[in-house]
Scaffold this motif. Structure first.
Motif, PDB file in Angstrom:
ATOM      1  N   THR A 187       0.823  -1.207   0.000  1.00 54.02           N
ATOM      2  CA  THR A 187       0.000   0.000   0.000  1.00 54.02           C
ATOM      3  C   THR A 187       0.860   1.261   0.000  1.00 54.02           C
ATOM      4  N   LEU A 188       1.844   1.293   0.893  1.00 49.56           N
ATOM      5  CA  LEU A 188       2.679   2.492   1.007  1.00 49.56           C
ATOM      6  C   LEU A 188       3.432   2.770  -0.290  1.00 49.56           C
ATOM      7  N   ALA A 189       3.765   1.703  -1.028  1.00 48.82           N
ATOM      8  CA  ALA A 189       4.486   1.902  -2.286  1.00 48.82           C
ATOM      9  C   ALA A 189       3.525   2.139  -3.447  1.00 48.82           C
ATOM     10  N   ASN A 190       2.227   2.184  -3.137  1.00 51.63           N
ATOM     11  CA  ASN A 190       1.205   2.432  -4.155  1.00 51.63           C
ATOM     12  C   ASN A 190       1.355   1.495  -5.353  1.00 51.63           C
ATOM     13  N   ILE A 191       1.549   0.205  -5.042  1.00 53.46           N
ATOM     14  CA  ILE A 191       1.728  -0.778  -6.113  1.00 53.46           C
ATOM     15  C   ILE A 191       0.395  -0.987  -6.823  1.00 53.46           C
ATOM     16  N   HIS A 192       0.370  -0.774  -8.122  1.00 49.42           N
ATOM     17  CA  HIS A 192      -0.851  -0.986  -8.894  1.00 49.42           C
ATOM     18  C   HIS A 192      -0.525  -1.233 -10.359  1.00 49.42           C
ATOM     19  N   ALA A 193      -1.530  -1.687 -11.077  1.00 44.89           N
ATOM     20  CA  ALA A 193      -1.354  -2.019 -12.488  1.00 44.89           C
ATOM     21  C   ALA A 193      -0.776  -0.840 -13.254  1.00 44.89           C
ATOM     22  N   GLY A 194       0.134  -1.135 -14.167  1.00 49.97           N
ATOM     23  CA  GLY A 194       0.653  -0.108 -15.057  1.00 49.97           C
ATOM     24  C   GLY A 194       1.873   0.635 -14.564  1.00 49.97           C
ATOM     25  N   SER A 195       2.327   0.376 -13.324  1.00 46.42           N
ATOM     26  CA  SER A 195       3.515   1.106 -12.891  1.00 46.42           C
ATOM     27  C   SER A 195       4.788   0.345 -13.217  1.00 46.42           C
ATOM     28  N   LYS A 196       5.883   1.027 -12.958  1.00 46.94           N
ATOM     29  CA  LYS A 196       7.208   0.456 -13.216  1.00 46.94           C
ATOM     30  C   LYS A 196       7.911   0.416 -11.871  1.00 46.94           C
ATOM     31  N   VAL A 197       8.059  -0.780 -11.334  1.00 50.47           N
ATOM     32  CA  VAL A 197       8.496  -0.898  -9.953  1.00 50.47           C
ATOM     33  C   VAL A 197       9.844  -1.617  -9.854  1.00 50.47           C
ATOM     34  N   ILE A 198      10.705  -1.111  -8.997  1.00 43.33           N
ATOM     35  CA  ILE A 198      11.978  -1.786  -8.732  1.00 43.33           C
ATOM     36  C   ILE A 198      11.855  -2.535  -7.414  1.00 43.33           C
ATOM     37  N   VAL A 199      12.181  -3.816  -7.448  1.00 47.06           N
ATOM     38  CA  VAL A 199      12.091  -4.642  -6.243  1.00 47.06           C
ATOM     39  C   VAL A 199      13.463  -5.234  -5.944  1.00 47.06           C
ATOM     40  N   MET A 200      13.939  -5.018  -4.721  1.00 43.86           N
ATOM     41  CA  MET A 200      15.166  -5.679  -4.293  1.00 43.86           C
ATOM     42  C   MET A 200      14.813  -6.481  -3.044  1.00 43.86           C
ATOM     43  N   GLU A 201      14.799  -7.773  -3.158  1.00 45.57           N
ATOM     44  CA  GLU A 201      14.394  -8.574  -2.010  1.00 45.57           C
ATOM     45  C   GLU A 201      15.224  -9.836  -1.881  1.00 45.57           C
ATOM     46  N   THR A 202      15.362 -10.313  -0.670  1.00 52.39           N
ATOM     47  CA  THR A 202      15.917 -11.646  -0.427  1.00 52.39           C
ATOM     48  C   THR A 202      14.920 -12.385   0.462  1.00 52.39           C
ATOM     49  N   CYS A 203      13.665 -12.390   0.028  1.00 52.00           N
ATOM     50  CA  CYS A 203      12.588 -13.041   0.775  1.00 52.00           C
ATOM     51  C   CYS A 203      12.027 -14.182  -0.067  1.00 52.00           C
ATOM     52  N   ALA A 204      12.915 -14.919  -0.693  1.00 46.17           N
ATOM     53  CA  ALA A 204      12.553 -16.101  -1.479  1.00 46.17           C
ATOM     54  C   ALA A 204      11.644 -15.778  -2.673  1.00 46.17           C
ATOM     55  N   ASP A 210       8.426   4.053 -10.936  1.00 45.31           N
ATOM     56  CA  ASP A 210       7.293   4.583 -10.169  1.00 45.31           C
ATOM     57  C   ASP A 210       7.317   4.154  -8.716  1.00 45.31           C
ATOM     58  N   GLY A 211       8.292   3.367  -8.350  1.00 48.89           N
ATOM     59  CA  GLY A 211       8.347   2.947  -6.953  1.00 48.89           C
ATOM     60  C   GLY A 211       9.527   2.034  -6.705  1.00 48.89           C
ATOM     61  N   LEU A 212       9.885   1.937  -5.432  1.00 49.94           N
ATOM     62  CA  LEU A 212      11.014   1.095  -5.040  1.00 49.94           C
ATOM     63  C   LEU A 212      10.649   0.367  -3.759  1.00 49.94           C
ATOM     64  N   ILE A 213      10.889  -0.937  -3.776  1.00 49.89           N
ATOM     65  CA  ILE A 213      10.654  -1.740  -2.578  1.00 49.89           C
ATOM     66  C   ILE A 213      11.930  -2.507  -2.259  1.00 49.89           C
ATOM     67  N   ILE A 214      12.383  -2.382  -1.022  1.00 50.86           N
ATOM     68  CA  ILE A 214      13.567  -3.126  -0.588  1.00 50.86           C
ATOM     69  C   ILE A 214      13.192  -3.961   0.628  1.00 50.86           C
ATOM     70  N   ALA A 215      13.503  -5.240   0.585  1.00 47.98           N
ATOM     71  CA  ALA A 215      13.294  -6.113   1.737  1.00 47.98           C
ATOM     72  C   ALA A 215      14.343  -7.201   1.669  1.00 47.98           C
ATOM     73  N   SER A 216      15.463  -6.967   2.322  1.00 47.72           N
ATOM     74  CA  SER A 216      16.549  -7.924   2.145  1.00 47.72           C
ATOM     75  C   SER A 216      17.327  -8.134   3.421  1.00 47.72           C
TER      76      SER A 216
END
Lengths: 302, 483
Positions: free
Chosen positions: B184-201, B362-368
């Motif tokens: 929600t906070l990253a406003n993830i929705h259809a049509g965006s361009k999102v960068i995800v960096m995760e090490t959560c399998a 359009d957004g960045l999510i990091i969980a690593s």
């Protein structure tokens, strides 16, 4: 811009968020010739905003400046005109995930209220989903539709003005999820069940009081819902601060003290007083202790 | 449209499904005649094919499934119950059936429901128990003897709950409500361009992809030889979703930012050879990875499963040996194939590089599991102004660092460090209360919104004064308080 699609530049008719500082922002509708007053002076839409990039720093007439932000459902929730109590993003996040909402979902909601949750739902189910929202207060229903139009999301939502407890959602067997935020949700469970798809779906009811939850759970069981689960989510916000604490005078000479392992963090020394500094996440003195209980359940096949 | 919708609600062979019993979940891929162990029981899932998702099954002898209809709870007989427990003595003799009797019943293949009934009838104290205690007794016995499971369609809710319950270590203790906040906070929705960096399998990646519904672009930044997507595979996304998914190695972020990037440098290098199965080379290895992921816990549950794992592996090896027999012919082919895959990989990497270079995400999510500060500062460069970003960390101290650094660098507003608490309730007539156990912590989030960066940092009036993290007045107060 729209609430379901990012735009790069500010356009006439856009709703933008004027950001003055933390906890200090407000929405503004961009119009040629219009002016907006802030505590740093005036902003002229035609020259200062329209055509500029979202996220730009805009200098106001008195020399102070603000940032103009692209609207999101979360910023809208923080800035919308209240016509009722609203749901905030912490609860909304959990609702969205636990109702399994995604692009294409068909959702029923009641009541529409101030449209805080509605905007978040619409954002998530676009571009192929639809929200059927029911509000028994005529004026509120009209106002909500106006806002949806203004935010260019009206093609994704239908607003009905009727009493959900007496007339239901006005749709049958098409919803993937139902959300209820009304005083007596147990009276609407039957309609919720018939609004959900034959194959099943998810339901959520938001109630502030445990007695309401009790009755809702009973109604859910009676209507054959399974996996009934009641949750409460609380947000804790931290202030990031540098704190300095004085070290007590134990009669130890300064050189000895630093060798005793206390010198690791920054030490501001003066002849008589020594302090140690550290970064801390400080909890505010007061926090929101309760918004409402969220009861989730699944409509299963049989 | 409508028919395809309902077709998707039917369980089919090859589907990724989630088994549920009580509050325990397990993700598996549905294959015919494949033994699966779940909650200490062997199961064949064959009979669930063509049934609807959400169906409940009873596990019968031989581990087969039998669709279960809703029970008519036939408690027609007048209920007898005591008022309190003043006369109930724990002498250990209230149950007249012995261990052996119960085992015998089980071996005869008697339905769990009937065993429970027998236990009740042979309990001398049951009638004296209060109504609530009776209910609790039945519930406990049912749990033990009635083997039922529900087959669910995977989704972020279920998989996030499953991972948090079964393997929190693999997802950095990310609790499902925290994941919900991130989306929600990253406003993830259809049509965006999102960068995800995760090490959560790959769980966070999957959750993001679910919210985007195949519209838009996801760029996964990965450490090491390739992205891990074991959890992502469990979502069972349609093939079309993979067109929207890109990946880019973290180790090349710096060269990309300094415009010295070239895909040639190291993509043929040791990384590929180091962990070939970690790279996402087609469907087969993805399946293998998913199996690997859940294989580890299967071993924990029983040794037999290990044996099964071994047989599976050895059949795989047999195929390999087959190919080695015709070595000359196939070696060449293998080489060609590897080269083709490398070319493919390089091509995808260049595409991802081009997408990143536009610096308009359009957004960045990091969980690593890495310290987030350097990741954040580097990856934020690729994000457009006025876009949200969210960083998850299991500990709050690294997020304090991030906060401080962002303040120094500028380019972000509305920073917030937060945590959510989640409380579960038991709601029953006259017995409602919070559940005994609650989670101690589900991690911390730092979120904010990007803004255009000043070339030179201005320490002028306006925002900065009210924004400085530590107003002079307050500092004084703290000191006063201490003295």
């Amino acid at each position: 811009m729209s609430f379901v699609e990012y735009g790069e530049f500010m356009k006439e008719g856009d709703t933008a968020i004027v950001f003055l500082g933390h906890d200090s922002m407000f929405p503004v509708k961009l119009q040629h010739g219009a002016q907006t007053q802030t505590k740093y002076g005036v902003i002229r839409h035609s020259t200062d905003l329209i055509g500029k990039r979202y996220g730009s720093k805009v200098t106001c007439s008195k020399g102070g400046w603000v940032y103009i932000l692209h609207p999101t459902p979360e910023l809208w929730t923080m800035n919308l005109p209240h016509r009722t109590q609203i749901l905030y993003s912490t609860d909304i996040s959990l609702i969205t995930m636990m109702l399994e909402l995604k692009p294409g979902s068909i959702v029923c909601e009641s009541g529409t209220g101030s449209g805080s949750l509605s905007h978040a739902i619409i954002r998530t189910i676009a571009p192929t989903g639809h929200l059927y929202t029911v509000e028994f207060h005529q004026q509120r229903a009209e106002k909500a539709m106006e806002e949806f139009k203004e935010h260019k999301v009206d093609h994704l939502v239908s607003v009905k003005s009727q009493d959900v407890c007496k007339s239901g959602f006005g749709v049958v067997n098409i919803a993937d999820a139902v959300f209820l935020d009304i005083p007596s949700p147990w009276e609407a469970i039957g309609y919720a069940k018939s609004a959900l798809k034959m194959q099943g779906g998810r339901i959520c009811s938001f109630s502030p009081c445990i007695e309401q939850v009790q009755r809702t759970c009973q109604a859910l069981e009676a209507h054959g819902f399974t996996d009934v689960d009641t949750l409460e989510i609380l947000l804790r916000v931290y202030d990031v601060r540098t704190i300095s604490l004085q070290t007590a005078d134990l009669g130890i000479a300064a050189e000895d003290e630093s060798s005793a392992g206390l010198g690791q963090s920054a030490v501001c020394s003066n002849p008589t007083q020594r302090t140690l500094q550290f970064k801390s996440a400080v909890t505010p003195r007061e926090m929101v202790g309760h918004t409402g209980y969220l009861t989730f359940a699944t409509k299963s096949l049989f | 449209m409508e028919s395809s919708q309902s077709a998707r609600d039917v369980i089919r062979e090859g589907d990724f499904v989630v088994l549920k019993r009580e509050n325990v979940f397990k993700a598996v891929q549905l294959q015919r005649r494949k033994k699966i162990i779940f909650e200490k029981q062997w199961i064949y899932l064959d009979n669930s094919i063509q049934q609807f998702y959400g169906s409940t099954f009873e596990i019968t002898g031989g581990g087969n499934l039998q669709p279960k209809r809703k029970l008519e709870e036939s408690n027609a007989e007048t209920k007898e119950a005591g008022a309190d427990n003043r006369n109930i003595v724990d002498d250990g003799k209230s149950q007249k059936l012995t261990r052996d009797d119960i085992e015998a019943l089980k071996e005869k293949g008697i339905k769990g429901q009937e065993i429970v009934q027998q236990l009740i009838e042979n309990s001398t104290t049951f009638r004296d128990k209060t109504e609530f205690a009776q209910e609790k007794y039945i519930k406990k016995k049912k749990k033990k003897y009635e083997a039922v499971l529900t087959i669910l369609k995977p989704c972020a809710r279920i998989l996030a709950m499953m991972y948090y319950g079964r393997e929190p270590g693999k997802i950095c203790q990310l609790r499902y409500d925290t994941l919900a906040q991130m989306l929600t906070l990253a406003n993830i929705h259809a049509g965006s361009k999102v960068i995800v960096m995760e090490t959560c399998a790959g769980l966070v990646l999957g959750a993001v992809m679910e919210r985007m519904g195949g519209y838009g672009v996801v760029i996964q930044m990965y450490p090491g030889g390739g992205p891990v997507r074991a959890a992502t595979d469990c979502f069972g996304f349609p093939e079309s979703f993979s067109d929207t998914l890109h990946e880019f190695p973290l180790s090349k972020v710096n060269s990309l930012l300094s415009r010295k990037y070239s895909p040639e440098i190291s993509s043929v290098g040791p990384n590929d050879k180091l962990s070939p199965e970690e790279t996402s080379n087609g469907c087969l290895s993805r399946q293998q990875m998913a199996e690997k992921e859940f294989g580890s816990e299967m071993v924990l549950e029983t040794n037999e499963s290990e044996a099964q794992e071994v047989t599976e592996v050895s059949t795989g090896e047999l195929e390999n040996q087959d190919s080695q027999d015709q070595r000359n012919a196939k070696d060449k082919k293998d080489n060609e194939e590897r080269k083709k895959k490398q070319d493919e990989k390089r091509k995808k990497e260049m595409q991802a590089a081009a997408l990143l270079r536009e610096k308009n995400a359009d957004g960045l999510i990091i969980a690593s599991r890495f310290h987030p500060a350097s990741l954040l500062l580097a990856l934020l460069e690729f994000v457009a102004p006025s876009r949200p970003f969210v960083i998850y960390c299991q500990y709050k101290e690294p997020l304090l660092d991030c906060y401080t650094k962002l303040r120094e660098m500028g380019g972000a507003v509305n920073l917030r460090l937060s945590e959510t608490w989640l409380r579960n309730y038991q709601v029953l007539p006259d017995r409602s209360h919070p559940k005994l156990l609650m989670s101690g912590g589900g991690g911390y989030l730092l979120c904010g919104i990007t803004v255009t960066k000043e070339n030179a940092r201005l320490d002028t009036s306006g925002l900065d004064v009210q924004k400085t993290e530590e107003p002079a007045r307050k500092k004084q107060k703290v000191e006063e308080f201490q003295s």
